[in-house]
Enzyme design. Structure first.
Site, mmCIF file in Angstrom:
data_model
loop_
_atom_site.group_PDB
_atom_site.id
_atom_site.type_symbol
_atom_site.label_atom_id
_atom_site.label_comp_id
_atom_site.label_asym_id
_atom_site.label_seq_id
_atom_site.Cartn_x
_atom_site.Cartn_y
_atom_site.Cartn_z
ATOM 1 N N ASP A 1 0.751 -1.299 -0.038
ATOM 2 C CA ASP A 1 0.054 -0.046 -0.020
ATOM 3 C C ASP A 1 1.000 1.283 0.042
ATOM 4 O O ASP A 1 1.548 1.432 0.942
ATOM 5 C CB ASP A 1 -0.858 -0.357 1.476
ATOM 6 C CG ASP A 1 -1.917 1.146 1.393
ATOM 7 O OD1 ASP A 1 -2.815 1.142 0.714
ATOM 8 O OD2 ASP A 1 -1.841 1.984 2.181
ATOM 9 N N GLU B 1 1.778 -0.150 -4.884
ATOM 10 C CA GLU B 1 0.962 1.123 -5.079
ATOM 11 C C GLU B 1 1.969 2.067 -5.118
ATOM 12 O O GLU B 1 2.169 2.796 -4.105
ATOM 13 C CB GLU B 1 -0.100 1.031 -4.284
ATOM 14 C CG GLU B 1 -1.087 2.150 -4.585
ATOM 15 C CD GLU B 1 -2.341 2.542 -3.729
ATOM 16 O OE1 GLU B 1 -3.138 2.938 -3.883
ATOM 17 O OE2 GLU B 1 -1.970 2.454 -2.362
HETATM 18 O O1 TEU Z 1 -4.629 4.235 -1.684
HETATM 19 C C1 TEU Z 1 -3.940 5.449 -1.761
HETATM 20 C C2 TEU Z 1 -4.211 5.974 -2.691
HETATM 21 O O2 TEU Z 1 -3.840 6.389 -3.993
HETATM 22 C C3 TEU Z 1 -5.856 6.448 -2.580
HETATM 23 O O3 TEU Z 1 -6.113 7.168 -1.370
HETATM 24 C C4 TEU Z 1 -6.431 7.394 -3.760
HETATM 25 O O4 TEU Z 1 -5.646 8.314 -3.824
HETATM 26 C C5 TEU Z 1 -7.821 7.715 -3.557
HETATM 27 O O5 TEU Z 1 -8.363 6.729 -2.847
HETATM 28 C C6 TEU Z 1 -8.455 8.071 -4.803
HETATM 29 O O6 TEU Z 1 -9.773 8.561 -4.506
HETATM 30 C C7 TEU Z 1 -4.352 3.194 -0.520
HETATM 31 C C8 TEU Z 1 -5.525 2.160 -0.466
HETATM 32 O O7 TEU Z 1 -5.707 1.741 -1.864
HETATM 33 C C9 TEU Z 1 -6.621 3.006 0.004
HETATM 34 O O8 TEU Z 1 -7.762 2.087 -0.025
HETATM 35 C C10 TEU Z 1 -6.472 3.582 1.279
HETATM 36 O O9 TEU Z 1 -7.382 4.471 1.909
HETATM 37 C C11 TEU Z 1 -4.967 4.399 1.273
HETATM 38 O O10 TEU Z 1 -3.998 3.705 0.660
HETATM 39 C C12 TEU Z 1 -4.443 4.436 2.838
HETATM 40 O O11 TEU Z 1 -4.243 3.319 3.456
#
Ligand code: TEU
Length: 520
Positions: A206, A261
């Site tokens: 993540d 990610e």
């Molecule tokens: O997501 C990071 C992220 O890029 C998202 O916050 C994105 O920018 C946003 O949702 C766009 O609408 C990761 C996870 O996939 C997400 O579910 C988590 O909320 C976040 O990290 C924090 O852990």
């Protein structure tokens, strides 16, 4: 000549399927999906033809960010089941010849994690430095101007008890870990080992580019000061941390892997996290999550990705939706476009990641104001999967979010026997991919095509495939050389095996086999 096994580890050839467990399948009256639900649907996934599962967080959590706020990395939240369920699931996935990777959230814990509870207990706590604390600025305000991910609020929260601010790139309930502390790195390595020892094939990491932090905590310049800080965070130290993680993974047998990610603006920035084949195995190509439905835009996205990754010898990872962003049908505007997009995703050179429910052609749910739960406004794409046309769509009780539109028709039971359904389209695409070394491993080259059409060829020694995608709502004459016959047509109506007649329907995509294959 085929490449050797080590050049093509399983994760380069696999099609991944993302399961967001709260919304996949439930077996209790809680309204939330669980691990037993995942287990109960493994045969469905086998029949679909996917190779690997990415399971979003199932760890104990107060669920402020629905599991991305982890309170214990080495256990299962009771709402999802038990450790025994997790172990059984890993084994059952492997028994079916599939793989499983799980989410690893390295950048922040829940504020209920015992590490944070101890850290905030006093300034002299042995775990104080596991998180990022700073005194208030001279005027008593935040230590710098960084913004958190949701709601345009400061990335700092003041802790009354100990009189300092702590940093959180996301919610205040998600304090950032201090990766410059070797004890933190060791603890997070311990988490990886814990699950590797239990047989997982790897991890989805993540927001992993965000683990290293500028120790000076310098303000963001005026031009970008309203952007969430994590979108800008780039620290050389992160690459070192990832090299340590890579050597840990490489120390295990069985080609364990990590897909990261990395949410940064350019493909070159993202691809730097592959390192020199010594950091992440795969990096999600975020550009494919944002490129609009336009032939030239996709052509550029593919060309830029290819150019950037070729320099590193790195392998692409494509996704068109996930639990944070609109579904393909919602994003591209129609079922016809979603069908064509599926054909593209499953024929590009690289590893595709499918988000659960795309194979049913689901749209985002319309979630009424009083049922909205996510602080990031992402409830729509997290709607529960409809398994059948009954009032509860195969769930034991009403689930936590409303179903997507038309769940009585757009569900797994209804679509399974229907040869023209979206589900049958995905099955045909996955079968075609399994059956073609060119699609799984081959090189890719663009073919000239009329405006509005993207055309490319995949090639491996004796095997090749041609792909045509009409992004426009008009029929287009499109002669292709070499000529081919239909293997999969996105509209589901063309006769398989027929010679392509040179005309693409509106928003139609085709996968063509050569008329005269060079080998049987
Ligand atoms: O997501 C990071 C992220 O890029 C998202 O916050 C994105 O920018 C946003 O949702 C766009 O609408 C990761 C996870 O996939 C997400 O579910 C988590 O909320 C976040 O990290 C924090 O852990």
């Amino acid at each position: 000549m085929d490449a050797t096994r080590s050049t093509f580890p399983w994760w380069k050839e696999a099609v991944f399927y993302q399961i967001y467990p709260r919304s996949f399948a439930g077996t209790t009256g809680s309204g939330v999906g669980d691990l037993a639900g995942v287990l109960s649907r493994l045969d469905y996934l086998c029949r679909l033809g996917i190779d690997a599962i990415w399971l979003s967080p199932f760890y104990p959590s107060p669920m402020h960010d629905f599991g991305y706020d982890v309170a214990d990395y080495c256990d299962v939240d009771p709402i999802f089941g038990s450790m025994k369920d997790a172990e059984e699931l890993i084994e059952a996935v492997h028994d079916r010849g599939m793989r499983i990777i799980i989410d690893w959230v390295p950048g922040h814990t829940s504020l209920l994690h015992p590490w944070f509870v101890e850290a905030r207990s006093s300034r002299t706590s042995p775990r104080r430095d596991w998180y990022i604390w700073r005194d208030p600025s001279d005027d008593g305000g935040c230590p710098n101007n960084w913004i958190a991910a949701f709601g345009n609020v400061p990335a700092w929260t003041f802790d009354e008890g100990s009189g300092q601010y702590y940093l959180h790139s996301f919610l205040a309930e998600q304090p950032d870990l201090n990766w410059s502390n070797p004890e933190v790195r060791e603890a997070m390595h311990g988490v990886l080992r814990f699950w590797l020892d239990r047989g997982v094939d790897g991890f989805r990491a993540d927001v992993v580019h965000n683990i290293g932090k500028d120790s000076a905590l310098a303000d963001v310049g005026d031009a970008r000061k309203n952007l969430p800080r994590f979108l800008l965070n780039e620290e050389a130290a992160t690459h070192g941390y990832l090299r340590e993680v890579r050597s840990l993974l490489d120390g295990y047998p069985g080609e364990r892997m990590m897909v990261g990610e990395v949410v940064l603006f350019s493909i070159d920035q993202m691809s730097s996290y592959y390192g020199q084949e010594d950091e992440l195995h795969l990096v999600f190509n975020f550009r494919s999550l944002y490129t609009p439905w336009e032939a030239r835009e996709w052509g550029d996205c593919i060309a830029d990705t290819t150019r950037s990754l070729a320099k590193l010898g790195a392998w692409p990872a494509w996704a068109m939706s996930n639990h944070d962003l609109p579904r393909q049908r919602t994003r591209f505007g129609s079922e016809a476009c979603a069908r064509a997009a599926a054909l593209m995703l499953l024929t590009l050179r690289g590893t595709p990641f499918l988000y659960m429910g795309e194979e049913l052609g689901l749209e985002d749910a319309e979630v009424p104001q009083d049922r909205r739960l996510d602080p990031g406004g992402r409830d729509g794409c997290r709607a529960p999967i409809p398994w059948n046309g009954g009032p509860l769509a195969g769930w034991p009780t009403d689930p936590w979010l409303p179903f997507p539109p038309d769940a009585d028709k757009r569900n797994a039971a209804e679509q399974s026997p229907d040869q023209t359904s979206m589900l049958s389209h995905y099955r045909a695409l996955l079968r075609a991919r399994r059956g073609s070394v060119a699609l799984r491993r081959g090189s890719m080259r663009r073919i000239d095509a009329p405006g509005g059409v993207l055309a490319y060829q995949r090639m491996a020694a004796a095997d090749s495939r041609t792909i045509l995608i009409n992004f426009s709502g008009d029929s287009i004459d499109c002669e292709v050389i070499p000529e081919g016959c239909i293997e999969v047509a996105s509209d589901g109506a063309r006769e398989t095996g027929a010679r392509f007649d040179g005309r693409l329907g509106p928003y139609e995509a085709l996968l063509l086999r050569p008329l005269n294959p060079r080998s049987p």
